[in-house]
Scaffold this motif. Structure first.
Motif, PDB file in Angstrom:
ATOM      1  N   GLY A  41      52.787 -12.883-118.062  1.00  0.00           N
ATOM      2  CA  GLY A  41      53.868 -12.596-117.128  1.00  0.00           C
ATOM      3  C   GLY A  41      55.257 -12.593-117.732  1.00  0.00           C
ATOM      4  N   ALA A  42      55.365 -12.658-119.054  1.00  0.00           N
ATOM      5  CA  ALA A  42      56.670 -12.587-119.716  1.00  0.00           C
ATOM      6  C   ALA A  42      57.012 -11.127-119.982  1.00  0.00           C
ATOM      7  CB  ALA A  42      56.639 -13.366-121.027  1.00  0.00           C
ATOM      8  N   ASN A  43      58.296 -10.806-120.042  1.00  0.00           N
ATOM      9  CA  ASN A  43      58.645  -9.433-120.382  1.00  0.00           C
ATOM     10  C   ASN A  43      58.487  -9.217-121.885  1.00  0.00           C
ATOM     11  OD1 ASN A  43      60.948 -10.445-121.663  1.00  0.00           O
ATOM     12  ND2 ASN A  43      62.329  -9.887-119.999  1.00  0.00           N
ATOM     13  N   LEU A  44      58.653  -7.982-122.342  1.00  0.00           N
ATOM     14  CA  LEU A  44      58.352  -7.643-123.732  1.00  0.00           C
ATOM     15  C   LEU A  44      59.280  -8.359-124.705  1.00  0.00           C
ATOM     16  CD1 LEU A  44      56.608  -6.005-125.648  1.00  0.00           C
ATOM     17  CD2 LEU A  44      58.142  -4.044-125.304  1.00  0.00           C
ATOM     18  N   ARG A  45      60.565  -8.403-124.427  1.00  0.00           N
ATOM     19  CA  ARG A  45      61.520  -9.050-125.338  1.00  0.00           C
ATOM     20  C   ARG A  45      61.260 -10.557-125.423  1.00  0.00           C
ATOM     21  NH1 ARG A  45      66.490  -8.368-128.105  1.00  0.00           N
ATOM     22  NH2 ARG A  45      66.758 -10.354-129.182  1.00  0.00           N
ATOM     23  N   THR A  46      60.988 -11.186-124.293  1.00  0.00           N
ATOM     24  CA  THR A  46      60.684 -12.618-124.293  1.00  0.00           C
ATOM     25  C   THR A  46      59.411 -12.904-125.077  1.00  0.00           C
ATOM     26  OG1 THR A  46      61.773 -12.953-122.167  1.00  0.00           O
ATOM     27  CG2 THR A  46      60.156 -14.608-122.822  1.00  0.00           C
ATOM     28  N   SER A  47      58.404 -12.049-124.890  1.00  0.00           N
ATOM     29  CA  SER A  47      57.142 -12.213-125.620  1.00  0.00           C
ATOM     30  C   SER A  47      57.368 -12.111-127.120  1.00  0.00           C
ATOM     31  CB  SER A  47      56.141 -11.147-125.163  1.00  0.00           C
ATOM     32  OG  SER A  47      55.861 -11.256-123.786  1.00  0.00           O
ATOM     33  N   ALA A  48      58.209 -11.157-127.535  1.00  0.00           N
ATOM     34  CA  ALA A  48      58.489 -10.973-128.956  1.00  0.00           C
ATOM     35  C   ALA A  48      59.278 -12.155-129.515  1.00  0.00           C
ATOM     36  CB  ALA A  48      59.260  -9.676-129.174  1.00  0.00           C
ATOM     37  N   ASP A  49      60.324 -12.583-128.787  1.00  0.00           N
ATOM     38  CA  ASP A  49      61.126 -13.722-129.245  1.00  0.00           C
ATOM     39  C   ASP A  49      60.273 -14.982-129.402  1.00  0.00           C
ATOM     40  OD1 ASP A  49      63.664 -12.599-129.555  1.00  0.00           O
ATOM     41  OD2 ASP A  49      64.138 -12.789-127.432  1.00  0.00           O
ATOM     42  N   PHE A  50      59.431 -15.242-128.425  1.00  0.00           N
ATOM     43  CA  PHE A  50      58.585 -16.438-128.475  1.00  0.00           C
ATOM     44  C   PHE A  50      57.554 -16.316-129.598  1.00  0.00           C
ATOM     45  CE2 PHE A  50      55.212 -19.297-126.687  1.00  0.00           C
ATOM     46  CZ  PHE A  50      55.963 -20.464-126.756  1.00  0.00           C
ATOM     47  N   SER A  51      57.040 -15.115-129.804  1.00  0.00           N
ATOM     48  CA  SER A  51      56.093 -14.876-130.893  1.00  0.00           C
ATOM     49  C   SER A  51      56.724 -15.212-132.243  1.00  0.00           C
ATOM     50  CB  SER A  51      55.641 -13.411-130.882  1.00  0.00           C
ATOM     51  OG  SER A  51      54.892 -13.102-132.041  1.00  0.00           O
ATOM     52  N   PHE A  52      57.967 -14.762-132.448  1.00  0.00           N
ATOM     53  CA  PHE A  52      58.651 -15.022-133.705  1.00  0.00           C
ATOM     54  C   PHE A  52      58.965 -16.507-133.861  1.00  0.00           C
ATOM     55  CE2 PHE A  52      60.542 -10.502-133.343  1.00  0.00           C
ATOM     56  CZ  PHE A  52      59.333  -9.964-133.750  1.00  0.00           C
ATOM     57  N   LEU A  53      59.361 -17.151-132.772  1.00  0.00           N
ATOM     58  CA  LEU A  53      59.741 -18.560-132.825  1.00  0.00           C
ATOM     59  C   LEU A  53      58.554 -19.445-133.186  1.00  0.00           C
ATOM     60  CD1 LEU A  53      62.344 -20.239-132.338  1.00  0.00           C
ATOM     61  CD2 LEU A  53      61.446 -20.732-130.065  1.00  0.00           C
ATOM     62  N   ILE A 104      52.318 -11.351-128.647  1.00  0.00           N
ATOM     63  CA  ILE A 104      53.148 -10.509-127.774  1.00  0.00           C
ATOM     64  C   ILE A 104      52.308  -9.986-126.613  1.00  0.00           C
ATOM     65  CG2 ILE A 104      54.450  -8.348-127.605  1.00  0.00           C
ATOM     66  CD1 ILE A 104      55.379  -8.813-130.492  1.00  0.00           C
ATOM     67  N   ALA A 105      51.090  -9.548-126.915  1.00  0.00           N
ATOM     68  CA  ALA A 105      50.185  -9.093-125.853  1.00  0.00           C
ATOM     69  C   ALA A 105      49.852 -10.256-124.918  1.00  0.00           C
ATOM     70  CB  ALA A 105      48.910  -8.526-126.461  1.00  0.00           C
ATOM     71  N   GLY A 106      49.624 -11.439-125.487  1.00  0.00           N
ATOM     72  CA  GLY A 106      49.360 -12.620-124.668  1.00  0.00           C
ATOM     73  C   GLY A 106      50.532 -12.951-123.773  1.00  0.00           C
ATOM     74  N   GLY A 107      51.750 -12.742-124.283  1.00  0.00           N
ATOM     75  CA  GLY A 107      52.937 -12.971-123.483  1.00  0.00           C
ATOM     76  C   GLY A 107      53.020 -12.019-122.304  1.00  0.00           C
ATOM     77  N   LEU A 108      52.683 -10.758-122.543  1.00  0.00           N
ATOM     78  CA  LEU A 108      52.687  -9.773-121.457  1.00  0.00           C
ATOM     79  C   LEU A 108      51.664 -10.142-120.390  1.00  0.00           C
ATOM     80  CD1 LEU A 108      52.969  -6.387-123.415  1.00  0.00           C
ATOM     81  CD2 LEU A 108      54.791  -7.644-122.260  1.00  0.00           C
ATOM     82  N   LEU A 109      50.478 -10.543-120.823  1.00  0.00           N
ATOM     83  CA  LEU A 109      49.427 -10.911-119.870  1.00  0.00           C
ATOM     84  C   LEU A 109      49.783 -12.171-119.084  1.00  0.00           C
ATOM     85  CD1 LEU A 109      46.229 -10.222-122.017  1.00  0.00           C
ATOM     86  CD2 LEU A 109      47.014  -8.926-120.032  1.00  0.00           C
TER      87      LEU A 109
END
Length: 272
Positions: A180-192, A173-178
């Motif tokens: 350029g993804a928003n928080l919800r997208t980072s979380a969804d991708f993390s779970f997927l 999720i932190a990697g997603g934020l860094l």
């Protein structure tokens, strides 16, 4: 304490923490030491209940998972030509899978201790705060907006989670934020990406520990599996709603408190 109660407690711990950015492995190691539940049986049990948590996420994201392999969802309306593909998933999981395979023995032998977990909790929390503060320009508002580069950046961040206590979801999720993804997208991708990542890791560990399974422990493993599945199902749904109200740093502060409390406990009882 009976085995069934241990199965319930550890199943709850796994289900609650597997997909939250607080480190399920770290919590299981710490709670296992508190319960006196350590050794080969405990390690095999942790693999089984992790599969229960994976099943929960697979159930929640079944439409997206099927679309990745070519299934056309009649209820899905494409807003653009961009879409998440198996290439994104591959780029996000291959760095940690390769590194984990190469360092598997070292990680199991030297990093699965309460002290190393406490370090992972603190460092992982600092990484989450850093990512949140550096997160400014949003380039991806949904998973379909993610580029191959962003997926790979998230995959590199996932490598940090090989350190027990760091947290796979926290790192991704932190990697997603860094990236350029928003928080919800980072979380969804993390779970997927957790589904193929954890299935591969759990299957590998289960094969190595297969000789430690016993029919006498069947009810023990079944209870832990289903408790983990149900709790994880509720935890993921609640976490996604919670992200609308709290910041990622809130979970980092929880990690710091947990590390501090358990460090004081370790000092008091002389836990190694």
């Amino acid at each position: 304490m009976t085995d069934i109660w241990i199965a319930v407690i550890q199943g709850i711990v796994e289900g609650l923490t597997e997909f939250l950015p607080v480190s399920s492995t770290g919590h299981l190691i710490l709670s296992g030491h508190l319960l006196g539940f350590v050794g080969d049986k405990a390690e095999t049990f942790e693999i089984v209940i992790q599969l229960g948590a994976i099943l929960a996420v697979a159930l929640l994201y079944w439409r997206r998972l099927l679309r990745l392999v070519g299934w056309e969802d009649p209820n899905h309306e494409k807003q653009s030509q961009k879409t998440l593909t198996l290439v994104h998933i591959f780029l996000a999981i291959i760095p940690a899978m390769l590194l984990g395979f190469l360092l598997h023995s070292f990680i199991k032998d030297y990093l699965f201790t309460p002290r190393t977990v406490l370090v992972g909790l603190v460092v992982g929390g600092l990484f989450m705060i850093f990512a949140e503060r550096k997160h400014t320009l949003v380039k991806a508002n949904t998973m379909d907006d993610l580029t191959y580069r962003q997926a790979f950046q998230i995959g590199l961040a996932q490598c940090l989670a090989l350190w027990p206590g760091f947290s796979r979801s926290g790192a991704t999720i932190a990697g997603g934020l860094l990236s350029g993804a928003n928080l919800r997208t980072s979380a969804d991708f993390s779970f997927l990406i957790a589904v193929p990542m954890m299935v591969a890791a759990s299957t590998y560990d289960l094969m190595k520990n297969f000789d430690k399974l016993s029919t006498e422990d069947l009810s023990f493993f079944i209870v832990g599996f289903f408790v983990s599945f149900i709790v994880a199902l509720l935890a993921v749904v609640s976490f996604l709603k919670l992200l609308e109200k709290v910041k990622l740093s809130s979970f980092a502060y929880y990690r710091f408190i947990l590390a501090g409390v358990f460090w004081l406990y370790m000092v008091g009882v002389g836990l190694d």
